[in-house]
Design an enzyme around this catalytic site. Structure first.
Site, PDB file in Angstrom:
ATOM      1  N   HIS A   1      -6.495   0.838 -48.671  1.00 12.33           N
ATOM      2  CA  HIS A   1      -5.138   0.965 -49.211  1.00 12.33           C
ATOM      3  C   HIS A   1      -4.161   1.356 -48.094  1.00 12.33           C
ATOM      4  O   HIS A   1      -4.531   2.114 -47.176  1.00 12.33           O
ATOM      5  CB  HIS A   1      -5.113   2.016 -50.325  1.00 12.33           C
ATOM      6  CG  HIS A   1      -6.062   1.700 -51.441  1.00 12.33           C
ATOM      7  ND1 HIS A   1      -7.284   2.339 -51.575  1.00 12.33           N
ATOM      8  CD2 HIS A   1      -5.974   0.799 -52.436  1.00 12.33           C
ATOM      9  CE1 HIS A   1      -7.907   1.837 -52.637  1.00 12.33           C
ATOM     10  NE2 HIS A   1      -7.136   0.902 -53.180  1.00 12.33           N
TER      11      HIS A   1
ATOM     12  N   ASP B   1      -8.614   2.753 -44.230  1.00 13.05           N
ATOM     13  CA  ASP B   1      -8.782   2.756 -45.686  1.00 13.05           C
ATOM     14  C   ASP B   1      -8.237   1.425 -46.225  1.00 13.05           C
ATOM     15  O   ASP B   1      -7.290   0.868 -45.674  1.00 13.05           O
ATOM     16  CB  ASP B   1      -7.998   3.927 -46.270  1.00 13.05           C
ATOM     17  CG  ASP B   1      -8.233   4.128 -47.766  1.00 13.05           C
ATOM     18  OD1 ASP B   1      -9.016   5.025 -48.122  1.00 13.05           O
ATOM     19  OD2 ASP B   1      -7.626   3.381 -48.565  1.00 13.05           O
TER      20      ASP B   1
ATOM     21  N   ASP C   1     -13.382   2.302 -48.528  1.00 15.13           N
ATOM     22  CA  ASP C   1     -13.217   1.473 -49.725  1.00 15.13           C
ATOM     23  C   ASP C   1     -12.931  -0.001 -49.419  1.00 15.13           C
ATOM     24  O   ASP C   1     -12.704  -0.789 -50.339  1.00 15.13           O
ATOM     25  CB  ASP C   1     -12.155   2.056 -50.670  1.00 15.13           C
ATOM     26  CG  ASP C   1     -10.947   2.609 -49.945  1.00 15.13           C
ATOM     27  OD1 ASP C   1     -10.813   2.370 -48.727  1.00 15.13           O
ATOM     28  OD2 ASP C   1     -10.124   3.281 -50.596  1.00 15.13           O
TER      29      ASP C   1
ATOM     30  N   HIS D   1      -1.785   8.860 -49.084  1.00 19.09           N
ATOM     31  CA  HIS D   1      -0.704   8.360 -49.958  1.00 19.09           C
ATOM     32  C   HIS D   1       0.378   9.411 -50.218  1.00 19.09           C
ATOM     33  O   HIS D   1       1.455   9.073 -50.729  1.00 19.09           O
ATOM     34  CB  HIS D   1      -1.253   7.895 -51.311  1.00 19.09           C
ATOM     35  CG  HIS D   1      -2.157   6.705 -51.228  1.00 19.09           C
ATOM     36  ND1 HIS D   1      -1.796   5.552 -50.559  1.00 19.09           N
ATOM     37  CD2 HIS D   1      -3.412   6.487 -51.711  1.00 19.09           C
ATOM     38  CE1 HIS D   1      -2.800   4.682 -50.643  1.00 19.09           C
ATOM     39  NE2 HIS D   1      -3.789   5.234 -51.324  1.00 19.09           N
TER      40      HIS D   1
END
Ligand SMILES: [Zn+2]
Length: 286
Positions: free
Chosen positions: A152, A150, A230, A114
């Site tokens: 996200h 991931d 995740d 991120h």
């Protein structure tokens, strides 16, 4: 199979924060007690500013030294700049192992995908995978792919690699979800595969297959994997539906690409992280 780690990455924490030391400590414990995989161990490389500055601005490196939280998710832990540098160094060592023909995984925290050129966010301070991808191009790789599974969106990696020749990003992630980006492809080289919350597992798997087909079509000479665990069905931070065997299959798929490949840890916040990690590794190892 080489695991790159440094126990100092478990030395910082914030009370109640999901990105906690136990993620690494429990995973290391399960790696050390298992007998099926032959593992070699390595340490992060020291990181020169020049390597960091390919991905980040000088202002961002200076900001990392200030003791002010970046946002509610991303505290200014003591020595966080040194921790983030070591995580980037883990990715660089993983790249070096991949160049030597060895499968490798950098098991470090904090995660990185991120972090943008100018900003720490979403538990991430320096974008380790982008730093290593840029280093790989500088070292002579021509077609560097980042594959990010991931749950996200890898918004920081996208921002850093967007429209840079010789790179492609393939990100499969829940949408809508944090950080709110990744609904559609961007530029000439960032391919996004959004997955609605609670998508049934066979459909999630079909979207991953589509992303893998796209990755193969790109014909990378190096694959850097942002490995987040995740999207697992029990993860507390999202609404994914994947099982341990899906991560095993992802590892197998990377091995079958038969090009140099390394992975770095991103997210994964369930108590099952050690099993998911081992499932992926055993797929990578074959
Ligand atoms: Zn994540």
């Amino acid at each position: 199979m080489k695991i790159i780690t440094d126990i100092r990455c478990a030395e910082y924490s914030a009370p109640g924060h999901p990105e906690c030391s136990r993620r690494i400590l429990a995973t290391l414990e399960s790696l050390k007690s298992q007998k099926t995989l032959a593992l070699a161990w390595g340490e992060p490389l020291p990181v020169a500013d020049d390597s960091l500055l390919r991905a980040h601005s000088p202002q961002h490196l200076q900001r990392l030294d200030l003791p002010e939280d970046f946002d509610a998710d991303t505290p200014a832990h003591p020595q966080i700049a040194a921790h983030a540098r070591r995580a980037a160094g883990g990715a660089l060592q993983a790249l070096q192992s991949a160049r030597a023909g060895e499968m490798s995984f950098s098991l470090m925290r904090p995660p990185g995908h991120h972090a943008t050129r100018d900003r720490a966010m979403g538990f991430c301070y320096l974008n380790s995978v982008a730093i290593a991808a840029l280093e790989a191009r500088a070292a002579g790789f021509q077609r560097v792919a980042v594959f990010d599974f991931d749950v996200h969106h890898g918004n920081g990696t996208e921002e850093i690699l967007l429209d840079q020749p010789g790179f492609a990003l393939f990100s499969i992630h829940q949408f809508p979800c944090y950080p709110g980006t990744g609904r559609a492809d961007r530029g000439a080289n960032c391919f996004n595969f959004p997955v609605p919350p609670r998508t049934p597992r066979p459909e999630y798997r079909a979207i991953l297959e589509k992303a893998l087909a796209r990755l193969k079509k790109y014909r990378p000479d190096l694959v850097a994997v942002s490995a987040g665990f995740d999207a697992f069905r029990n993860d507390p931070l999202a609404d994914g539906t994947l099982e341990a065997e899906d991560f095993h299959w992802l590892g197998e798929s990377m091995r079958e690409m038969a090009v140099p490949c390394f992975s770095v840890l991103e997210g994964g916040y369930s108590d099952e992280l050690p099993q998911l990690f081992l499932a992926y590794l055993s797929g990578l190892a074959g």
